[in-house]
Every structure is written in structure tokens, then in C-alpha cells.
Design a protein around this motif. Structure first.
Motif, mmCIF file in Angstrom:
data_model
loop_
_atom_site.group_PDB
_atom_site.id
_atom_site.type_symbol
_atom_site.label_atom_id
_atom_site.label_comp_id
_atom_site.label_asym_id
_atom_site.label_seq_id
_atom_site.Cartn_x
_atom_site.Cartn_y
_atom_site.Cartn_z
ATOM 1 N N CYS A 37 0.804 -1.226 0.000
ATOM 2 C CA CYS A 37 0.000 0.000 0.000
ATOM 3 C C CYS A 37 0.835 1.275 0.000
ATOM 4 C CB CYS A 37 -0.931 0.037 1.216
ATOM 5 S SG CYS A 37 -1.678 -1.555 1.639
ATOM 6 N N GLN A 39 3.210 2.430 -1.643
ATOM 7 C CA GLN A 39 3.604 3.091 -2.890
ATOM 8 C C GLN A 39 2.584 4.180 -3.249
ATOM 9 O OE1 GLN A 39 2.831 -0.414 -5.336
ATOM 10 N NE2 GLN A 39 2.939 0.863 -7.163
ATOM 11 N N CYS A 40 1.373 4.076 -2.744
ATOM 12 C CA CYS A 40 0.346 5.091 -3.037
ATOM 13 C C CYS A 40 -0.225 5.789 -1.798
ATOM 14 C CB CYS A 40 -0.817 4.471 -3.796
ATOM 15 S SG CYS A 40 -0.341 3.675 -5.333
ATOM 16 N N HIS A 41 -0.190 5.133 -0.658
ATOM 17 C CA HIS A 41 -0.801 5.709 0.550
ATOM 18 C C HIS A 41 0.260 6.051 1.587
ATOM 19 C CE1 HIS A 41 -5.092 4.546 -0.161
ATOM 20 N NE2 HIS A 41 -4.567 3.548 -0.842
ATOM 21 N N ASN A 54 -4.969 11.629 -4.861
ATOM 22 C CA ASN A 54 -6.022 11.761 -3.859
ATOM 23 C C ASN A 54 -6.102 10.540 -2.950
ATOM 24 O OD1 ASN A 54 -6.758 10.196 -5.988
ATOM 25 N ND2 ASN A 54 -8.914 10.785 -5.951
ATOM 26 N N PRO A 56 -6.200 8.532 0.196
ATOM 27 C CA PRO A 56 -6.307 8.923 1.603
ATOM 28 C C PRO A 56 -5.197 8.308 2.446
ATOM 29 C CG PRO A 56 -8.056 7.374 1.001
ATOM 30 C CD PRO A 56 -7.297 7.675 -0.250
ATOM 31 N N PHE A 58 -3.534 6.565 5.686
ATOM 32 C CA PHE A 58 -4.040 5.550 6.613
ATOM 33 C C PHE A 58 -4.440 6.174 7.959
ATOM 34 C CE2 PHE A 58 -2.666 1.054 5.075
ATOM 35 C CZ PHE A 58 -3.113 1.342 3.796
ATOM 36 N N PHE A 61 -8.052 6.651 7.804
ATOM 37 C CA PHE A 61 -8.776 5.388 8.060
ATOM 38 C C PHE A 61 -8.886 5.156 9.569
ATOM 39 C CE2 PHE A 61 -6.813 3.420 3.933
ATOM 40 C CZ PHE A 61 -7.544 4.307 3.164
ATOM 41 N N ARG A 71 -14.714 -0.151 4.096
ATOM 42 C CA ARG A 71 -13.992 0.173 2.847
ATOM 43 C C ARG A 71 -12.657 -0.553 2.778
ATOM 44 N NH1 ARG A 71 -15.317 6.533 1.594
ATOM 45 N NH2 ARG A 71 -17.529 6.365 2.064
ATOM 46 N N LEU A 72 -12.023 -0.715 3.938
ATOM 47 C CA LEU A 72 -10.774 -1.476 3.962
ATOM 48 C C LEU A 72 -11.042 -2.942 3.639
ATOM 49 C CD1 LEU A 72 -8.961 0.100 7.002
ATOM 50 C CD2 LEU A 72 -7.890 -0.370 4.800
ATOM 51 N N ARG A 79 -12.192 1.298 -6.707
ATOM 52 C CA ARG A 79 -11.216 1.990 -7.526
ATOM 53 C C ARG A 79 -10.174 2.649 -6.636
ATOM 54 N NH1 ARG A 79 -13.792 2.151 -12.553
ATOM 55 N NH2 ARG A 79 -16.014 2.116 -12.157
ATOM 56 N N PRO A 80 -8.918 2.719 -7.037
ATOM 57 C CA PRO A 80 -8.362 2.223 -8.287
ATOM 58 C C PRO A 80 -7.846 0.784 -8.168
ATOM 59 C CG PRO A 80 -6.684 3.421 -7.128
ATOM 60 C CD PRO A 80 -7.898 3.413 -6.245
ATOM 61 N N HIS A 81 -8.063 0.179 -7.029
ATOM 62 C CA HIS A 81 -7.485 -1.161 -6.786
ATOM 63 C C HIS A 81 -8.125 -2.220 -7.676
ATOM 64 C CE1 HIS A 81 -7.956 1.234 -3.042
ATOM 65 N NE2 HIS A 81 -6.655 1.169 -3.084
ATOM 66 N N MET A 86 -4.498 -7.070 -6.993
ATOM 67 C CA MET A 86 -3.895 -6.944 -5.671
ATOM 68 C C MET A 86 -3.867 -8.324 -5.012
ATOM 69 S SD MET A 86 -3.612 -3.368 -5.212
ATOM 70 C CE MET A 86 -3.177 -3.438 -3.518
ATOM 71 N N ILE A 96 -3.747 -5.929 8.122
ATOM 72 C CA ILE A 96 -3.545 -4.521 7.770
ATOM 73 C C ILE A 96 -4.501 -3.645 8.589
ATOM 74 C CG2 ILE A 96 -3.806 -2.801 5.914
ATOM 75 C CD1 ILE A 96 -2.731 -4.967 3.970
HETATM 76 C C1 HEC Z 1 -1.604 2.109 -7.166
HETATM 77 C C2 HEC Z 1 -1.843 2.945 -6.025
HETATM 78 C C3 HEC Z 1 -2.536 2.326 -4.842
HETATM 79 C C4 HEC Z 1 -2.182 1.204 -4.130
HETATM 80 C C5 HEC Z 1 -1.005 0.268 -4.362
HETATM 81 C C6 HEC Z 1 -3.148 1.087 -3.046
HETATM 82 N N1 HEC Z 1 -4.064 2.109 -3.114
HETATM 83 FE FE1 HEC Z 1 -5.669 2.388 -1.894
HETATM 84 N N2 HEC Z 1 -6.246 4.037 -2.978
HETATM 85 C C7 HEC Z 1 -5.506 4.592 -4.013
HETATM 86 C C8 HEC Z 1 -6.156 5.831 -4.453
HETATM 87 C C9 HEC Z 1 -5.660 6.758 -5.549
HETATM 88 C C10 HEC Z 1 -7.330 5.971 -3.661
HETATM 89 C C11 HEC Z 1 -8.384 7.068 -3.742
HETATM 90 C C12 HEC Z 1 -9.466 6.621 -4.669
HETATM 91 C C13 HEC Z 1 -10.564 7.643 -4.793
HETATM 92 O O1 HEC Z 1 -10.822 8.375 -3.849
HETATM 93 O O2 HEC Z 1 -11.179 7.676 -5.857
HETATM 94 C C14 HEC Z 1 -7.336 4.829 -2.739
HETATM 95 C C15 HEC Z 1 -8.328 4.609 -1.818
HETATM 96 C C16 HEC Z 1 -8.298 3.604 -0.861
HETATM 97 C C17 HEC Z 1 -9.328 3.362 0.132
HETATM 98 C C18 HEC Z 1 -10.615 4.165 0.274
HETATM 99 C C19 HEC Z 1 -11.592 3.620 -0.738
HETATM 100 C C20 HEC Z 1 -12.920 4.341 -0.721
HETATM 101 O O3 HEC Z 1 -13.807 3.885 -1.449
HETATM 102 O O4 HEC Z 1 -13.071 5.329 0.005
HETATM 103 C C21 HEC Z 1 -8.942 2.290 0.866
HETATM 104 C C22 HEC Z 1 -9.697 1.655 2.022
HETATM 105 C C23 HEC Z 1 -7.662 1.853 0.357
HETATM 106 N N3 HEC Z 1 -7.304 2.662 -0.692
HETATM 107 C C24 HEC Z 1 -6.938 0.812 0.868
HETATM 108 C C25 HEC Z 1 -5.737 0.335 0.317
HETATM 109 C C26 HEC Z 1 -4.970 -0.745 0.893
HETATM 110 C C27 HEC Z 1 -5.334 -1.487 2.153
HETATM 111 C C28 HEC Z 1 -3.899 -0.945 0.070
HETATM 112 C C29 HEC Z 1 -2.815 -1.983 0.191
HETATM 113 C C30 HEC Z 1 -3.214 -3.353 0.436
HETATM 114 C C31 HEC Z 1 -4.007 0.007 -1.020
HETATM 115 N N4 HEC Z 1 -5.122 0.780 -0.821
HETATM 116 C C32 HEC Z 1 -3.121 0.093 -2.083
HETATM 117 C C33 HEC Z 1 -4.346 4.083 -4.558
HETATM 118 C C34 HEC Z 1 -3.716 2.905 -4.185
#
Ligand code: HEC
Length: 106
Positions: A37, A39-41, A54, A56, A58, A61, A71-72, A79-81, A86, A96
């Protein structure tokens, strides 16, 4: 009264286990978050100035479990996952979440 004590103890146990909003291995959860996670969060002290666009933090959360617990749990269907493959199992997302539940903003 005596025979109610086990029931009372069980109730207290139940209430306190709900206080921590996620059960799992938080140490493992941190490693999983770093690997999958970060790399983006922003996932905590590991990368306080990280995160893309954008995504969010952790910390957000952790501060709003009433919103982000679900949501987790379903992050890989959001999106974008969704468009990425994954490789995180249900058990790993529990870990996590347990890590997220320990986070406090510095
Ligand atoms: C490639 C980049 C990327 C990776 C890797 C990534 N995320 Fe995200 N994630 C994002 C982005 C960008 C958003 C915001 C999406 C939006 O608001 O439209 C997001 C949003 C979220 C949200 C909120 C979703 C929602 O509907 O509000 C959660 C929960 C989340 N990520 C969990 C994780 C977890 C847990 C991991 C690792 C296991 C992870 N993400 C890995 C880019 C990523």
C-alpha cells in the motif's frame, strides 16, 4: 450472584474486544502495508510524506473506523485497486486493519 460472574466476565471481554476495531496481527499488517500500500498511501511513520494524488492517508482510516472499516475490508473491489491485481488475502487485510487501528497522527 456467583454464577453470573463468568457471564459478566465474558461480556466485559466482548466489549473490550470491540474497542479495538480490528483483530489481527498488527506487526505483520505493517509489513503488508509497506509492501502493498505504501507506494500510493501514507501508511504511518514509514512514509509520512508519501502518497499519491487523492489517495487517503491511513491516518484518516484510523480516525474514521465507522467509515473505513468496511472500505478497507472491500478495498480490492474499489477503484483504483479494482483494475489492479492486488494479491492480498482476507487474512492479510485483517492484519492490515489491525495495524491501521493502532495508528495515531504524530
Ligand atoms: C496504485 C496505487 C494504490 C495502491 C497500491 C493502493 N491504493 Fe488504496 N487508494 C488509491 C487511491 C488513488 C485511492 C483514492 C481513490 C478515490 O478516492 O477515488 C485509494 C483509496 C483507498 C481506500 C478508500 C476507498 C474508498 O472507497 O473510500 C482504501 C480503504 C484503500 N485505498 C486501501 C488500500 C490498501 C489497504 C492498500 C494496500 C493493500 C491500497 N489501498 C493500495 C491508490 C492505491
Amino acid at each position: 450472584m456467583r454464577r453470573y460472574i463468568p457471564a459478566l466476565a465474558a461480556l466485559i471481554g466482548l466489549l473490550s474486544s470491540q474497542a479495538a476495531w480490528a483483530e489481527g496481527d498488527r506487526i505483520r499488517g505493517r509489513t503488508l502495508a509497506i509492501d502493498n500500500c505504501s507506494q500510493c498511501h501514507v501508511i504511518g511513520d514509514y512514509n509520512p510524506y508519501g502518497g499519491v494524488n487523492n489517495s487517503p492517508s491511513f491516518y484518516v482510516f484510523a480516525e474514521r473506523p465507522e467509515v473505513y472499516r468496511e472500505r478497507l475490508r472491500t478495498f480490492d473491489q474499489r477503484r483504483p485497486h479494482l483494475s489492479r491485481d492486488m494479491q492480498v488475502s482476507a487474512k492479510e487485510i485483517q492484519d492490515i486493519m489491525a495495524y491501521v487501528a493502532t495508528l495515531e497522527r504524530p
